[in-house]
Structure formats: C-alpha cells, structure tokens
Design an enzyme around this catalytic site. Structure first.
Site, PDB file in Angstrom:
ATOM      1  N   GLY A 100       0.819  -1.203   0.000  1.00 12.09           N
ATOM      2  CA  GLY A 100       0.000   0.000   0.000  1.00 12.09           C
ATOM      3  C   GLY A 100       0.853   1.253   0.000  1.00 12.09           C
ATOM      4  N   CYS A 101       0.271   2.355  -0.428  1.00  7.56           N
ATOM      5  CA  CYS A 101       1.053   3.584  -0.590  1.00  7.56           C
ATOM      6  C   CYS A 101       1.553   4.108   0.748  1.00  7.56           C
ATOM      7  CB  CYS A 101       0.240   4.629  -1.343  1.00  7.56           C
ATOM      8  SG  CYS A 101      -1.414   4.904  -0.709  1.00  7.56           S
ATOM      9  N   TYR A 102       0.655   4.285   1.717  1.00  2.29           N
ATOM     10  CA  TYR A 102       1.103   4.749   3.029  1.00  2.29           C
ATOM     11  C   TYR A 102       2.091   3.758   3.627  1.00  2.29           C
ATOM     12  CZ  TYR A 102      -2.577   8.362   3.530  1.00  2.29           C
ATOM     13  OH  TYR A 102      -3.377   9.461   3.396  1.00  2.29           O
TER      14      TYR A 102
ATOM     15  N   ALA B 284       5.672   4.115   2.215  1.00  7.94           N
ATOM     16  CA  ALA B 284       6.415   5.274   2.716  1.00  7.94           C
ATOM     17  C   ALA B 284       6.862   5.050   4.155  1.00  7.94           C
ATOM     18  CB  ALA B 284       5.552   6.531   2.619  1.00  7.94           C
TER      19      ALA B 284
END
Lengths: 363, 363, 363, 363
Positions: free
Chosen positions: D170-172, D175
């Site tokens: 997932g994107c979050y 990061a």
C-alpha cells in the site's frame, strides 16, 4: 515542411551515441532550466556536461531527484566561453533573462558552440526591443544571424559548419503560432477578426521572488496581466505574418505548468469545419508531437493538463456558422521552452525530431 | 474563566457605539493586517481611522473591495505616536515583524494607546529571543508588562487606567494551546508523550517575496520546515506549563488560509473518551467561538476549511485504548491573528468577546 | 435606473426588523445554497426559518460554523407549500436544479410565497428549453410571469400584492451582462465583433459527484467545456438584446469561487476610452456593488480573487486603437447566485439594495 | 538484502528485449493504472499488450498523450484469463479494487500469468479482512501464496517456474515501512513511542466520483480521515514486526500526487543521529531508488514534490535529544503503486530493479 523521423534516412543511433554531444545549460536553477537538464540527462545523443547559474553554490542534484544529476559539474558563467573554445561544451542552452542572453549568446557562438537561446533576445527586429523588452538590443547585428526555431515550421538545419544561434520561440507564441499559422496559410480565416485569450501556469513567470507570484496571490485567481502589452504579441504578429496585431490577452493561472489559448476568428470564403481539418493536416503532416481534432469529437484535446509534462502540442477546433473556435495547449516549460529547445538540438544534429522526448529508443 | 456575553452584564451597545473607539492597523498590507482592517471596518464599536505600512504609497481600497475602505487614511508609521498622544488613535494593532513591534509597541503605549501586538515580540522570556527570533530583545523590561492574550484562557481585562500592551498569541500556539491546555489542566494526558504535527496555509508565512513561497514552490507540496526549531515551540511549552518541549513539527500546506494540528498523546490514570469531553466542557464553558466533539461523531469538526474565514476554533478528538488523537483547526489569519486580536480589543473594552466577529448585532 | 439606498426614502430598519421576513432555502446543501443560508442568517430584515435538501438527514450546522445555523429547521421539500400557505415561509429561495425549479417555483408562488429562483428555469423563451437545457418546460405559462432579476438593470419591484417569481440571473450571464449592456446601450461597440472568453471556479458546476469535477481532474487544468453550447449563451444574447449570439466560451478553473470573463470588441463611431468610462458611469450611477475603471490605472479591478467572497462586481477596461478589452469578475456563488438573490429580496421588500451584504447597519 | 543491478550478473538487455514480456494492466482508467500504462509503454523489456477497465468503451489514448498508447488493445476483463492461458499476457498488473483483485488474481495466476496486485487483497491475514476491508476474503488460501513485494526489503524472486502472485504494498505502508523498518531492525527506537502523521495527495483515493473528493471539497483543506481506522495500519504493524499498532493518522492533501509522513519516536539505548544514519545505510546499501540524509543538511529531502513523478523514496531525519523526527516521502502513484509494481516485475524477470524507471538504457 521537413519530414520527420522516417526510418529511411534515420541516422544510425549507435554511431551517434558513440560520441554524445557535450551540452551545457545556463540558468539551470530556473524552471525551464531544470526541465532542460532533466531532458538532457536522459537524451541518448547528448551528455549534460555542465550547468551554470548566477548562484554558483548551486548543485543540480538539489533540484532533480535523478541520481545522474550528481555527476553534472556546476561551472561559473564566466568559464563557459573557455569550455566552448576547448570543445568541452558543444551545444549550450541559455535559459537566462533576455538581457543576459543578448550579450552571452554571441560570445558563446563566437567561442565555437551552437547556442539555443530560450529567451526573447533574438526573436524581434532591432527597433522593437526598447518598446517590448525595455532595453536597446546590445548586439542587433546578430538578430539576422539567429534562426527562429518554431518546430515544425522551421526547415531542416542549414548545413553550415559554423556554430549556429537558434532563437527558441516564446511559450505563448509557440502555442498560438502552431494553431494559427496553418489557418492563415490556408487563407480560411479573416485575420482582422482574430482574438486570442491566453492563460499560463505560474512557472511561465519564472522563479524570481516577487510578491505577485506568491502562492497566496496566485491561488484562487486568474489574473489578466500585461493587457495589450505582452512581449509575445509582436512575436506572434511577425511569425504569423499578420499586418495588424490581433487581440491578445494573457492570464496567470493558479497552475504550475501549462498554457492554453482560446483563439476566435471568423471563417472566410465559405470555409467550414472540413477546411480547418485539412489546413492542420497539411501543415503538420507526420510531425509526431502535435495532436489536432474537432473539440466535440476529441474532448481530451481540450485538456491542457493532458499535455503538461509532455513535449506534445494539442489543437482542438470547433465551428458554429462562420465562427471558428480553436483551443491550443502546450506545457509552457516543455514545448514552450525546454523540449522545443531539444527539438532544435535534434534538428541541428540531424536526429529525428522527437529524440529524447518520448523515452523511446526509436522515435 | 471569564464569562462571555451573558446578557446580564452586557454593556448597552447603543451607548458604546455613540463614540466608537478610534483604531489603527500597522502592517496593513500584510495578510493579517488586511483581515484586521476588514474586521475593524465592520466592527460596531470601532472606527478604523488609519492604516500604516512601510509602503506609504499604499491605500486600503486597493486591497479590500469594501467601499468603506476608501475613507481610511494611510499615515506614515512615524506619525502614529503623535496621533496616539492626541487621542486620535486609541487602540493600535501591530501586524508588523517581531523586531519592529519590539521597538514600536512600547513607544505607542507610552504615547497613550492600547496596543495589541500580533508579532512574537512580547510572548517569551528575555533570554529566549536570541535563540528563537535571532535578536536580543531591545526592551526586555516590557516583557512583564505585556499580557498574553490567549482567549478564552486570559481573564477579564485588568481594570487599569493605564494603556495596555497585549501580546496576541502566535497562530500555531493558539491552535495547539486551545487543544492541550484543557487536557493538561485535567491531568489526563502524559505530558512526555505529546507529539504535535502541525500544518499551515502559506499566508502564515506572510506576504514577503521569497522564492520558497512562490506558487510553483508551494503548490503540490507539504513541506516540513523549521524542524524542531519553530519559534512557536517555546511559546507552546511556556503557556501550556510543560517542563519539556513536546515533539513539534510544522508543514507548509498548498492552501491560503488555515492551520490544522494532529496532536497525539497517551492517556493516563485510566482516562478515557468521556474524560476528554469533560475536560473541554470544563475549559470552554459558554465561550462561543470554539466547537469540540468526538471526531467519529462530528466529522465536520475535522475540517480546517470549515473554520477558514471564521473566528472559530475546532477541536475533534478520538481515543483508541490509551491513545488519544486530537485534531485542532483555526484560520491562521483570524483566530490565529486578526480575530483573536479583536477578541482582545473586545475584552479591553468590556464588550462581549465575539462582538464584530459574527456579523451579529447581538453576540 | 432605480436609485439605491438614498437615505430619503430608506425604510426605518427598526420597524422592519420588528417582524423579519421568514425565509427558506431549498437546495441548501449545494454551494449556492450554503452561501444563501449564511447571508440570510446575518440579514437584518430576514430570518432563515427553514432549509430543505433532497437529503433530509442533513442539518445546516454541519456546513456552516456559525452557531446560529443550529436553530434552523430542516424540512422536507414536500412541506414547503404548506409552510408557505400558513405564512411560515414568506420568501423561498430555490437553489435547485433547473428541472426541479421549473415545477416547484410555480407551486410555491401559488401557495403564497415570493420565490427567488437561482436556476435557469425562468430565464429563456419556451422554445429554447429543449435545446439548451434538454427538456421541455413543464410550465411555460409562467415564463412571462417571472421577472429577470439582473440588479441594477431591473427596475424597482412592481408594487403588486401578489407573490412574485424572480428569475435570478445565471452566473456567467451576470458577469457578462453587467459588462456589455452599458456598452451596447451607449452604442459604442460593434455587436458582431463581440468575443467572450469566460472562466469559472469549480463551484459553478455544483456539488454533484462526478468524475470530471474531482480534485485530481480539475487541479492543474483550465478546461474549455460546452464549447459554443453553454446554456448561458442564449440568456446573454436575450438580455443584452443581441441579434446574433456572440463568440462565447467557458472554462473550468482550478479555483473554488469566482468568474472572470475576457470580453473583446471593436469600438465603433470613433469611440474611445473616455466613452467607455462614460457608458459605465451612466449605467451604474450610485449602485454600490460595482467597481469599474481603466485596467492600467486600477490593476486591483482585474483580480477575480478580490471580489471572491464579496457581493461586488468588477469591470476593468482598456483600449488599443479600435480594440476594446474588458475584464469582468464576480463571485459566482454571490453576485452570480446568492448575493444577487438577496439583492432581489431587498428589492422586493423595498430595502436598500445592499442590505445584509456589507455587514453594515446602513447601506 | 538483494544486490541490485551490479553489472556482473546483469542480464544482457539485448537478448531480453528480443522477446519483451507481454503485459496487461487491469483498471487502466484509474490513476495508478494510467501510471502503470505509461511506465510499461516505455519499459525496455515489456510490451503493453492490453488494458482493461470496467468501462470497455475506454481507449488508452484518451488518457495518455504518448502516441504509443494508440497501439494498445482494450480487452474485456472476462477475456484476460483466456489471453493468459494462450500466453498472450504473461504478466498482469491489477490496479483494481480490493474485492475485485481478491477474486481475479487467483484466477489469472491459475491461467498461467504472473500477477502483480496493487490492491490490498493479499497483504493481511485472513481474519483481518472483515475489520479493515469490510468483507470476508473469498480466497484465503491464497494469502500465504502471495509474496509482499516491498522493495528493497523483499529478497530475490523465488526461482520457481510456477506463475507468481505479488502483493504490491500500500502507498502509506510503503512510505512508512521504508522509514521505520531500518530503525526497528537496528533496535534504536522505542516501538511504543512511534507516532505517524501521514498526508496523501487526492489521487490516493482513486478516481471514483464521490462528493468528498470534489475539487471544491479537497481544495483549501487538509482533512484527517479514517482516524485510527486506516486499512494500511495493520499492514504497517505486520510488516514492521510491531506488537502494538503505532499512532497512525492520515490526511487528504489538496495535492494531486505524493505522500509525506511525519514519523516521531524516542531513541533508545543512547542512540543518536549517527546511529540513525548507519541504520539507513545498512538497510538500503546500493539500492538506487532511495535517498536519505539529515534534514537540516539536505533540505531537498524534505520535499514531497521533488519525488512526485519519480520512482524515488526520500527519508530525512533529525534528532533533538532523545527525540527522533523522520519525514518520509514518495509519489503515491509510483513508489506507492505503479513504479514499485514495475520493480516487482523487474525482480520477477531478474532485471536490474530500476529498469524502465529512470529513462536509462542501463540502470
């Protein structure tokens, strides 16, 4: 028009790449300069050997995440001519203010480099500089030597051995001229009826700190500026071959990148939609970096954002009786500056016009 | 806490209005100054008699479309003290840089005006200025005389006759302190666990031309800045009564107006959601300019944009086990600057605290 | 033109306020509806008694931070006529889709309420609805009964006792008509030369979820839409008295609020700048909610953002030979919708036109 | 950690290119799908053979200005398995909703294609789907078969012959995990003290029409959402190996692309700045797509915008006593979705990890 990229006469890339052209970018901290640097870092036939800016403490890797930026030297502007004379810079791109380019470009050409100048320094007649740019041109004898590099409307590069000076067109002028030159050439619009309402992202105004470009000023507005006084107006009139300057207004959009222009004119001689289509087909031929079509059939062609970040131009048109509506859009930093400069570089080196602009090995 | 606007002791507006207070705004070209001017133009108990800015060629009507702006005089900063001595300016608002306020505020108070200073000049201890603001305070003896005007956590105005100096709180400090003081007072959070991640619209940085505030820089980013070094950090620690500075970070949002802060802490002593609610109820009582509630039940309280353009503060909270999440939002130019300054003005004049802030005749 | 707010015949506010008009807003969740609700909450001669929306679970206080919003009832649309008949709603504002208004407005007028309709339902001729709005008008007999409320170009309210139906003008139409009607009336422009390039913030498209209005679509673009097909075009032509529709294009700006239009025309009969100024002076007289002036002398008049959030209109003009450039700007949700609706309300109640629009007791 | 792109074992590109991998993108109208398509159009070892979307009338050239988009077929989702069985699609990227992927991915793997799934369908344990995604996983037996493709923290691709299923992170989560896994591995932070305040551009929410994603809603705000309830939270806890879920909040930025996360923790065991640096050096080695450094020395590393449009990750850290501040940023559509998917593709094909992501022939 020059024929682009037909495989028949395409130069062999491999032999070209064997010795890539050593290039430099001056004004590399500016928005156009950054885009130019990115394009040259990825260009298959060029090496970005050096960047310059008035701020010599600057390093390209602060601005560009690409790790290749770390290998690029920062050199003082004063050393550029020396590097050119030594053959260490073969093509120099000037993304500098007009007054700086007016002095620097001739010096670098004389030092042996091809110069592609992104400023307005070599686009007008000598008697126009005072009015439109606010200074007398210091080297007016170079105005005739420069070539106006509006791609695809400039021919193949002259096969001269001497280093060349290219006046890369202005951002508004590029968007507008690509849209109106084909119509004027076809004789289907009434020149006196031309109205151009143009809008640009804020990067068009450059990176200089000034109150009117602050986020809190630009945000939420769409401010008309330089009403009837923008310096791209005489450029448009000259290269469109218009006897009278058209209506021309410019607006500051709360957008980073992109220009879009609403262009309105009366059709003449019974011209209609199909004639408009034919005019563009005839003018652009196989040029790979433009898209044109009827607005109601190709709505994507109306979107400025779709060309932002690309080297493409878009032209969408519609008619209603004798009324002609044309919407032209480009990325002001690419087709309006950096990528058109690379097109000019490709042209000078006899490469396919889109080399390095589509992330393709084969354009 | 002071009781606000109960009709029992509300002053009769009519008699008040009979002679409105003559006010002035210094730094009126700045973003906070513009908001202050707008509020004072519409305030039922004040007249905006004069504005000042370093640019004396300036006129308020260029900035504010309200036609009443045309009647406001622009006066040089040098004349303010004279006007104050003559009684022509009774309350002066300083929306000036910290170093300017540090010198100007004492001078104007001595000339007889109440001064409400929006800068950081009178918020810290004398030994903190060098570290956080970069200069030694030129009038440290005035630091004790100033009153920190965090509304509603400041008491009723001292009934002194002498002109008064109010240190209007900083924008981040206001948002954060309104959210954490009630929790600390109630003893329900672990102070050492406090983490504050704050974000502000670009107007918080003021209207000075600088490259990092250009539209093309701010747009598309959410840049952390002054990491562990923002000057509102000691202000927060001091007025929250924290022995240790909490985690505090600040970000620049691509937004004109508004501050929102994510505040995270561990609950202690078995405290839970209902205790948080009670702490805020107890702290704010009938104060009309704050809204608080559980985030999942009152989603509108999470929106910074909903308070932008208003004098309100919003606090939304949620718990998950011993984790407490609080989101606090204000308009940085209003509650974080101009409207809180007007609350302080109202307080000094014993008016209901929201006078002139809700477009109501009767707050 | 009607004279506005001269103190001579101004009604005594106090007696008016004694019994404020009971008003309702239908479509109160929409962007125009929210603005209307805010204005009516603060209006000295009105009470916002009820709001309606298709979503009946809705409450005004979710949308508006003003605590007075909590006292406003949410009523089903079906109950409006009953409330009107009972005198519990005296003026009803419709911020509803055109097709909804076309049915609802006559019903509510017949129930006894004055109706101010913000949709396009009563602005055109009966034979134009199919083409421009895509449906046959269900109550064409009401088209003549409605009054087009373009303030200040509509006269004083007819002193009829019967409830009235006001067609509040469209947002683009308002901005454009205020700018061109004075010029056409003065006979100083060539009607066939008119070109209008208009741009609107995204709130003009309303609050309905649709892919093309998503943040990620609107951001970074300035999209022409409904090329030569916008429904405000026949409205402009009709109320400007133009025999031929002018060039008209509309763009979607990455901005929340505001409309700005570039208007281009040829001057005729030797008209020049001073004639333009005279035309506007003559047309607007003492109307307090418009500002006009020469663009190069009054640059603030070019800024759409300066009127955003206000009830003002701005017109900036410039000439270059026989070319006339006019830039007109308004807040699309206020002068283009909600505040012009309040002007119409004031007109119906014989109040000064700007009552409740300037936060003043005395307009 | 896997060694990336050392020239010693780099596959010969030419032979690879001789037969590029036939790939397909499902969900190609979505924002991640568009980016994937662009990357695959330019990838030297892949051909984009087909795209799918629920809207079968769709054509890639409407979305992507690149003329190569015109050659890509649009195929119904129902035909994908057939194409996979025939060997006409060898790797399929799913940019589809989680519930769609949960069904589709196993079907396509069984049909013989490698599947790289960008949804959340194969990242959690079977008992977590109901709580975090709102549905029971229909094919829980596939959860163990999938490999979590967090590059560079996933090893070299298993040299199995069977088609593989990659759960693209997932994107979050991407990061955050890149920033915290090295710190946790080094044992220098107190896990219970972790607070993560994350912000994402609106493209992270996808392209579905919904009121809360309208331009006029997102603009001007920074809205916390899914407070303590975001589905990336269990993903972070699981792959960071955290026993307790950390504080985690998510905000919607008025930005198109990019994620930035403020990460706060207490250092333990006397760890200090140099230990943080060492932890990242050790974790990332020669991985070319990450940049890390001390915030005050490398301010460019704080800018989310600088990585927008690139495949890079950035990590900037600072300490203040025992307080550790880390700011992590990526492009949510690239490293948070499409480019990390391409990294996984490269890994499966034993290509240098950044192939096709830097516009280089030789990564």
């Amino acid at each position: 028009m020059h024929k682009y990229g037909s495989s028949a006469h395409k130069p062999t890339i491999n032999s070209e790449i064997a010795s890539p052209v050593k290039t430099g970018v001056v004004g590399a901290r500016g928005y156009s300069g950054i885009e130019l640097s990115k394009l040259l870092l990825g260009h298959p036939a060029a090496t970005l050997a050096a960047v310059s800016a008035t701020d010599t403490a600057f390093s390209l890797s602060e601005l560009v995440a690409d790790p290749r930026a770390e290998r690029v030297a920062t050199v003082p502007i004063q050393q550029l001519a020396t590097l050119a004379r030594a053959g260490d810079l073969q093509t120099i791109f000037l993304a500098t203010p007009t007054e700086v380019s007016a002095e620097l470009a001739p010096e670098l050409v004389e030092a042996g480099a091809d110069v592609i100048d992104l400023s307005g320094a070599f686009r007008l007649n000598r008697n126009e500089y005072k009015k439109w740019y606010g200074f007398e041109h210091p080297k007016p004898e170079w105005l005739d030597r420069a070539e106006y590099g509006l791609v695809p409307f400039v021919g193949p590069a002259k096969s001269v051995k001497a280093p060349r000076l290219i006046a890369n067109p202005g951002c508004y002028a590029t968007a507008v001229l690509l849209a109106i030159k084909p119509l004027i050439a076809a004789g289907i619009v009434e020149p006196a009826s031309l109205v151009i309402d143009a809008k640009s992202g804020a990067s068009g105004a450059g990176r200089k700190a000034s109150e009117n470009l602050l986020f809190c000023e630009v945000e939420g507005d769409c401010l008309p500026y330089k009403v009837a006084a923008h310096q791209h107006l005489p450029e448009i009139a000259r290269y469109a071959g218009l006897a009278e300057e058209p209506f021309f207004s410019t607006h500051l959009l709360p957008v980073n990148r992109g220009i879009t222009a609403g262009i309105y004119a009366r059709l003449r001689g019974g011209a209609e939609l199909a004639d408009v289509a034919r005019a563009y087909d005839a003018a652009f031929g196989s040029y790979p970096l433009v898209r044109h079509g009827q607005a109601s059939k190709h709505k994507a062609l109306l979107s400025m954002k779709r060309v932002a970040g690309t080297a493409f131009s878009q032209i969408a048109y519609e008619t209603e009786g004798t009324k002609l509506f044309v919407f032209a859009s480009i990325d002001n930093l690419l087709k309006g500056a950096a990528s058109q400069a690379v097109e000019n570089f490709n042209r000078l080196r006899d490469l396919p016009v889109a080399t390095g602009l589509l992330n393709e090995e084969d354009c």
